[in-house]
Design a protein around this motif. Structure first.
Motif, mmCIF file in Angstrom:
data_model
loop_
_atom_site.group_PDB
_atom_site.id
_atom_site.type_symbol
_atom_site.label_atom_id
_atom_site.label_comp_id
_atom_site.label_asym_id
_atom_site.label_seq_id
_atom_site.Cartn_x
_atom_site.Cartn_y
_atom_site.Cartn_z
ATOM 1 N N VAL A 16 0.910 -1.106 0.305
ATOM 2 C CA VAL A 16 -0.066 -0.090 0.041
ATOM 3 C C VAL A 16 1.342 1.407 0.447
ATOM 4 N N LEU A 17 0.993 2.263 -1.039
ATOM 5 C CA LEU A 17 1.410 3.228 -0.927
ATOM 6 C C LEU A 17 0.532 4.491 -0.411
ATOM 7 N N PRO A 18 1.419 5.004 0.684
ATOM 8 C CA PRO A 18 0.650 6.158 1.493
ATOM 9 C C PRO A 18 0.058 7.508 -0.352
ATOM 10 N N GLN A 19 -1.516 8.302 0.112
ATOM 11 C CA GLN A 19 -1.431 8.735 -0.272
ATOM 12 C C GLN A 19 -1.264 9.953 -0.385
ATOM 13 N N SER A 74 -7.864 -1.391 -6.908
ATOM 14 C CA SER A 74 -6.984 -3.087 -6.897
ATOM 15 C C SER A 74 -7.756 -4.118 -7.207
ATOM 16 N N THR A 75 -6.952 -5.054 -7.589
ATOM 17 C CA THR A 75 -7.099 -6.167 -8.202
ATOM 18 C C THR A 75 -7.062 -7.794 -7.269
ATOM 19 N N THR A 76 -7.386 -8.633 -7.040
ATOM 20 C CA THR A 76 -7.408 -10.117 -6.855
ATOM 21 C C THR A 76 -7.055 -10.483 -7.104
ATOM 22 N N THR A 115 -2.755 -9.769 -3.733
ATOM 23 C CA THR A 115 -4.018 -7.769 -4.052
ATOM 24 C C THR A 115 -2.570 -7.106 -5.131
ATOM 25 N N THR A 116 -2.665 -6.539 -5.917
ATOM 26 C CA THR A 116 -2.003 -5.865 -6.425
ATOM 27 C C THR A 116 -3.514 -3.791 -6.233
ATOM 28 N N ASN A 117 -1.881 -3.378 -5.978
ATOM 29 C CA ASN A 117 -2.982 -2.080 -5.520
ATOM 30 C C ASN A 117 -2.249 -0.853 -7.482
ATOM 31 N N TYR A 118 -3.587 -0.486 -7.088
ATOM 32 C CA TYR A 118 -2.685 0.489 -9.018
ATOM 33 C C TYR A 118 -3.249 2.319 -8.608
ATOM 34 N N TYR A 119 -1.633 2.718 -8.604
ATOM 35 C CA TYR A 119 -1.881 4.211 -8.342
ATOM 36 C C TYR A 119 -1.645 5.218 -9.394
#
Length: 254
Positions: free
Chosen positions: A194-197, A228-230, A243-247
């Motif tokens: 998780v990247l801090p927003q 996010s995709t799982t 889980t992959t998070n996209y930013y």
């Protein structure tokens, strides 16, 4: 050397200043011309010279360009930005002499006005002179704006490299640092963590404009969560949920 008004910017300024300092309200420049060279132009000298071989060598003036048979002068009012630089070698001529460059859009209206009228100027002359100075001021302002815009565009087009060497980079959260260092990161990134927003200051660039004013450009980066995709899969007897998070990665100049 070919220079146009659009490219008007800091040349090799001998005295280390952007704008020439005037001792009086105006300065007289001189120009030798003849043959293919016209009376008006962009290159001048602060002293009157004879058109001999030493002058031709010092300013690298080829005979096919200029026969140096005649001379003229130009009255330049205080406030006009001009550049005194060293003539480069060209065509077998060594160069090394000092010359002044003023863009055509500025020198032309000055040159069109009768020269050396100052000592006997009437009120009508002075009104005409004010009109010329206004025209020159507008032309100079336009040149400054175009040049400054191009320079700022060159700086801001290099956002990622400036971000990585910015003095605030190491104060960013480590996950954001890793994302920015990743060569695959462009305007977006995918991360397993998780990247801090937020918006983080990266770099400051202080530039001096050719009219003498200064401006500070500040570069920040903003991380925006997109989705996010799982993915679920088996590894032996273990079920793994990944889980992959996209930013979005947004560089902001202010």
């Amino acid at each position: 050397m070919k220079i146009t008004g659009d490219e008007f910017g800091p040349l090799s300024v001998v005295d280390g200043n952007y704008d020439k300092t005037f001792r009086d309200d105006f300065l007289i420049l001189y120009r030798l011309f003849g043959g293919a060279a016209s009376e008006g132009g962009q290159f001048w000298t602060v002293q009157r010279h004879d058109g001999d071989e030493s002058y031709r060598d010092a300013l690298a003036v080829a005979r096919r360009w200029n026969t140096l048979e005649d001379y003229t002068c130009l009255v330049v009012p205080k406030g006009v930005c001009m550049y005194e630089g060293i003539a480069a070698p060209h065509g077998g001529y060594p160069g090394g002499g000092l010359q002044v460059f003023i863009p055509q859009s500025i020198s032309k209206p000055l040159f069109a006005f009768p020269k050396l009228f100052m000592a006997r100027a009437s009120s009508s002359d002075m009104e005409q002179w004010k009109s010329v100075v206004d025209t020159v001021g507008k032309a100079q302002s336009d040149i400054f704006n175009r040049w400054n815009k191009k320079r700022i565009e060159r700086i801001t087009s290099n956002s990622r490299n400036l971000a990585l060497r910015g003095r605030h980079f190491r104060s960013l959260p480590s996950a954001v640092q890793r994302a920015l260092r990743d060569p695959t990161t462009g305007n977006s990134t995918a991360s397993k963590v998780v990247l801090p927003q937020g918006t983080y200051k990266l770099h400051e660039e202080r530039i001096k404009h050719i009219d003498g004013s200064c401006q500070t450009l500040s570069l920040s980066v903003k991380t925006e969560f997109v989705k996010s995709t799982t993915r679920t899969y088996q590894s032996g007897r273990t079920t793994i949920v990944e889980t992959t998070n996209y930013y979005n990665i947004v560089y902001i100049w202010s």
